[in-house]
Write an enzyme that holds these catalytic residues in place. Structure first.
Site, PDB file in Angstrom:
ATOM      1  N   ARG A  51       0.735  -1.206  -0.034  1.00 51.86           N
ATOM      2  CA  ARG A  51      -0.146   0.093  -0.006  1.00 51.86           C
ATOM      3  C   ARG A  51       0.803   1.302  -0.076  1.00 51.86           C
ATOM      4  O   ARG A  51       0.094   2.531   0.189  1.00 51.86           O
ATOM      5  CB  ARG A  51      -0.945   0.081   1.191  1.00 51.86           C
ATOM      6  CG  ARG A  51      -1.963  -1.228   1.043  1.00 51.86           C
ATOM      7  CD  ARG A  51      -3.112  -1.085   2.076  1.00 51.86           C
ATOM      8  NE  ARG A  51      -3.857  -2.208   1.704  1.00 51.86           N
ATOM      9  CZ  ARG A  51      -3.827  -3.260   2.564  1.00 51.86           C
ATOM     10  NH1 ARG A  51      -2.923  -3.558   3.234  1.00 51.86           N
ATOM     11  NH2 ARG A  51      -4.758  -4.287   2.153  1.00 51.86           N
ATOM     12  N   ASP A  99     -14.886 -11.475  11.541  1.00 49.65           N
ATOM     13  CA  ASP A  99     -13.855 -10.733  10.873  1.00 49.65           C
ATOM     14  C   ASP A  99     -13.846  -9.347  10.420  1.00 49.65           C
ATOM     15  O   ASP A  99     -13.792  -8.774   9.492  1.00 49.65           O
ATOM     16  CB  ASP A  99     -13.453 -11.571   9.461  1.00 49.65           C
ATOM     17  CG  ASP A  99     -12.091 -10.722   8.744  1.00 49.65           C
ATOM     18  OD1 ASP A  99     -11.250 -10.472   9.574  1.00 49.65           O
ATOM     19  OD2 ASP A  99     -12.197 -10.837   7.578  1.00 49.65           O
ATOM     20  N   LYS A 137     -15.095  -2.697   9.217  1.00 51.90           N
ATOM     21  CA  LYS A 137     -15.850  -3.657   8.507  1.00 51.90           C
ATOM     22  C   LYS A 137     -17.297  -3.885   8.992  1.00 51.90           C
ATOM     23  O   LYS A 137     -18.280  -4.285   7.901  1.00 51.90           O
ATOM     24  CB  LYS A 137     -15.239  -4.847   8.415  1.00 51.90           C
ATOM     25  CG  LYS A 137     -13.973  -5.109   7.501  1.00 51.90           C
ATOM     26  CD  LYS A 137     -13.513  -6.674   7.531  1.00 51.90           C
ATOM     27  CE  LYS A 137     -12.318  -6.594   6.474  1.00 51.90           C
ATOM     28  NZ  LYS A 137     -11.936  -8.066   6.480  1.00 51.90           N
TER      29      LYS A 137
END
Length: 718
Positions: A141, A326, A353
């Site tokens: 990244r 997750d 998320k």
């Protein structure tokens, strides 16, 4: 390319591929950046000196030569082809006319920001025999810069400093706490107070998370902050671990590692001297196998504030206590000053998320507000008195109560993944690349043993249960889509949205020209009006675009750069669904300016698939191969052997590759990034996988090349 052995200690002696003229184009003091320059980034709007442009990571540029009135005049100024066509997720850094960026396998490029001409290129020679121990493709990244050095985290776990003028390595450190475990690095470093800060990946492979700060000049370790506790029988490493160890139960997490890797986002407040860490998911995912189904398991899925000089714990906020889905909190964090209920507040904003958008007091960690940005079913809201989500019993039933498979929204790639969002102080809106997706979660009767290979069994549950047949896949895919959401963080409501055909669209950039820039998974670069969401400009990108764009200026000319290149977790694991994007990997830097006339480079057409050999195995052998494949191979080559096109589609092997199949599993293609599975499978199991792939190759011929019906209407055209 610099040629050297990173394990021999030899420094490169030549700058192959770098011309003398290109070297002379560098400023006298290349990448001469310090904390004062980054903190005062608005005084130098032509540069992009840190990952989010400033320490607050707003990804907003004051440049406004390109505006909503003339953005339709943008054309390609230059492009630069990267070496490897895999996933591209980097945010470029631009300092004094030089661009520093990365490609797959952590290769670093220094380019003339005016022309795209290569100045130097540095290949850290990531250990490709360990590529199977890293999640989500060989991506990187980006870099950080500080006082004449460029810093890059290498996929195999090293952090390296490079001379910004010459491209030669200055120092290298191995960041792995335990070299027997599968640590990796995909995130971009940050430099704060003369210290390079980096986290690691590997939660799915049984590691313990931490963040480390190294002296920017020497590479010596300054401090390390663990994000989850270690052996409960040993002393805790500081105040943070004293708090965290009380929230874990049993001893299974010691062997499993616990997870909690800080694999992406950081932000920094120079006035408070606080470094903010986004912490990831647990290992294993299923709380029963991780912590006896009990406890909050700090600091999983948390934002943690630490003293930037010492790494000492200051405060935390946990977005998903005892995370079972997750739902990482590694997503991009933005610092801003907002007026809330008539009071000016210093806030941190995050859309992790789990689907909620959080506004938190960044001095104290107090939750100010939280609302869901997309439809969710795992929680009914957030209790503002306790700061805890109101978890829906049905979503938790996969691991407690009924212990049956449950369809949970959002799924494991979340309502928002790593793709950076941006904030505009002009509109007061945050621009979020959002996902609409769900996934199945099912408890397994036994906890799996830790394994260094990329394996779905490492999760401690079953998930991603997609059908093999095209019709079933099409119906499943119809429930997944993407959005660009403009979100008002004060009102906690949506201002506008733009729909996309699939998830994993690019990060965003907002500018003073009333613009929001974003690339799309289906191969476009786009500009929208920041206030209304009206599409104002669009051009093809020759590949899917996941990374966030930047803007900068040189000699009075404003440029906008997109890093293009399809890949990453979605296209490798969920290959069949990612085919909806209709692109192939083609990695390049695309830079635009008003009146640009350069020609876009396009990838070559794909070759037709060869005829597979006859299927000779019985149904039981094929079924056994299917279980082994989806357990161990699907993370890279796609569920049910349907590749997204980034890594080889194993239904399309050549006759020669079929003959070499067992040798490849034994490590014949390690230099290409295909690890050896000689320790994981015996000869019979390897042949079972081979026969399953032959069967799937014949299925492909019967059903057609895409294995997935296209949607009846593309919503991405806007």
């Amino acid at each position: 390319m610099n040629q050297f052995d990173p394990y021999s200690g030899r420094r490169p002696t030549a700058l192959l591929g770098a011309s003398l003229a290109a070297l002379l184009s560098l400023p006298l003091h290349a990448a001469d950046v310090d904390g004062k320059r980054i903190a005062n980034a608005d005084a130098e709007p032509g540069n992009w000196m840190s990952h989010g442009r400033d320490y607050g990571e707003q990804r907003y540029s004051p440049l406004k030569k390109i505006t909503d009135d003339n953005v339709d005049e943008l054309g390609l100024a230059w492009s630069y082809k990267l070496d490897i066509d895999r996933g591209v997720e980097a945010t470029p850094i631009v300092v004094d006319g030089v661009m520093y960026t990365t490609g797959p396998f952590s290769i670093v490029y220094a380019l003339d920001a005016r022309t795209g001409k290569e100045i130097w290129k540095y290949d850290p020679k990531s250990d490709r025999s360990r590529a199977g121990e890293a999640c989500c493709d060989a991506i990187n990244r980006g870099v950080a810069v500080w006082k004449g050095k460029v810093y890059v985290g290498v996929l195999d776990g090293r952090l390296e400093a490079i001379d910004a003028k010459t491209g030669e390595r200055v120092w290298s450190v191995d960041t792995r706490y335990d070299r027997e475990r599968s640590y990796s690095i995909t995130g971009a470093p940050r430099v704060v107070n003369g210290k390079v800060v980096i986290g690691n990946g590997g939660a799915e492979f049984g590691v313990r998370g931490y963040v480390t700060a190294y002296d920017a000049e020497t590479g010596d370790q300054a401090w390390r902050f663990f994000t989850v506790p270690g052996d409960p029988d040993k002393p805790a490493e500081g105040k943070g671990m004293e708090i965290a160890k009380k929230t874990w139960h049993g001893r299974a997490f010691v062997e499993q590692g616990g997870g909690g890797t800080a694999w992406d986002s950081f932000a920094y407040d120079p006035d408070l001297n606080l470094l903010y860490i986004g912490v990831g998911n647990g290992s294993l995912w299923d709380p029963i196998w991780r912590s006896e189904g009990k406890g909050d398991n700090l600091f999983l899925s948390s934002i943690v504030a630490v003293n930037a000089d010492t790494g000492e714990y200051v405060w935390h906020y946990q977005t998903t206590p005892g995370d079972a889905w997750d739902y990482t909190a590694t997503q991009h964090m933005i610092l801003a000053d907002l007026e809330i209920k008539g009071e000016q507040r210093k806030v941190l904003m995050q859309a992790p998320k789990n689907g909620f958008f959080y506004v938190i007091d960044r001095a104290t960690g107090e939750l100010l507000s939280a609302e869901n940005i997309v439809p969710i079913n795992w929680a009914k809201g957030v209790d503002l008195k306790t700061g805890r989500p109101i978890v829906d019993d049905e979503a938790a039933a996969y691991w407690k109560g009924e212990k049956k498979a449950k369809l949970v929204q959002p799924g494991f790639w979340g309502a928002h993944d790593w793709h950076p969002m941006s904030y505009s102080p002009d509109t007061g809106l945050v621009y979020i690349p959002a996902h609409i997706m769900s996934a199945w979660y099912e408890h397994v009767p036994d906890a799996p043993a830790r394994n260094k290979f990329k394996s779905m069994y490492q999760l401690g549950l079953k998930t991603g249960m997609m059908p093999e047949d095209p019709e079933g896949l099409g119906k499943y895919a119809d429930t997944w889509s993407g959005k660009l959401i403009a979100w008002d963080p004060v009102k906690q409501q949506q201002a506008w949205e733009v729909p996309y055909v699939t998830i994993f669209n690019g990060g965003t950039l907002s500018t003073a020209g009333n613009l929001v820039f974003e690339g799309s998974a289906d191969g476009r670069v786009i500009a929208y009006a920041a206030d209304t969401g009206k599409k104002l400009w669009e051009q093809p990108a020759a590949s899917g675009v996941m990374a966030a764009p930047i803007t900068y200026s040189v000699d009075g000319e404003q440029y906008v750069t997109f890093m293009a290149g399809w890949g990453g977790a979605f296209s490798t694991f969920a290959g069949a669904l990612s085919l909806r994007a209709g692109v192939q990997p083609y990695a390049q830097v695309l830079t635009y300016k008003l009146g640009g006339t350069a020609e876009l480079q396009e990838p070559a057409p794909r070759e037709d698939a060869p005829t597979p050999p006859p299927l000779t195995a019985d149904a039981a052998t094929v079924e056994a191969g299917a279980k082994l494949y989806d357990g161990y191979c699907s993370q890279c080559h796609g569920i049910h052997a349907v590749s997204g096109g980034v890594l080889p589609d194993l239904r399309m092997l050549s006759p020669e590759t079929h003959k070499q199949f067992l040798g490849i599993l034994h490590g014949a293609r390690i230099p290409d990034g295909m690890p050896s599975f000689g320790e994981a499978f015996d000869q019979e199991q390897m042949e079972q996988i081979h026969q399953y792939l032959i069967k799937r190759a014949h299925d492909r011929i019967e059903h057609g090349p895409d294995d997935l019906p296209q949607p009846t209407q593309k919503t991405a055209s806007n």
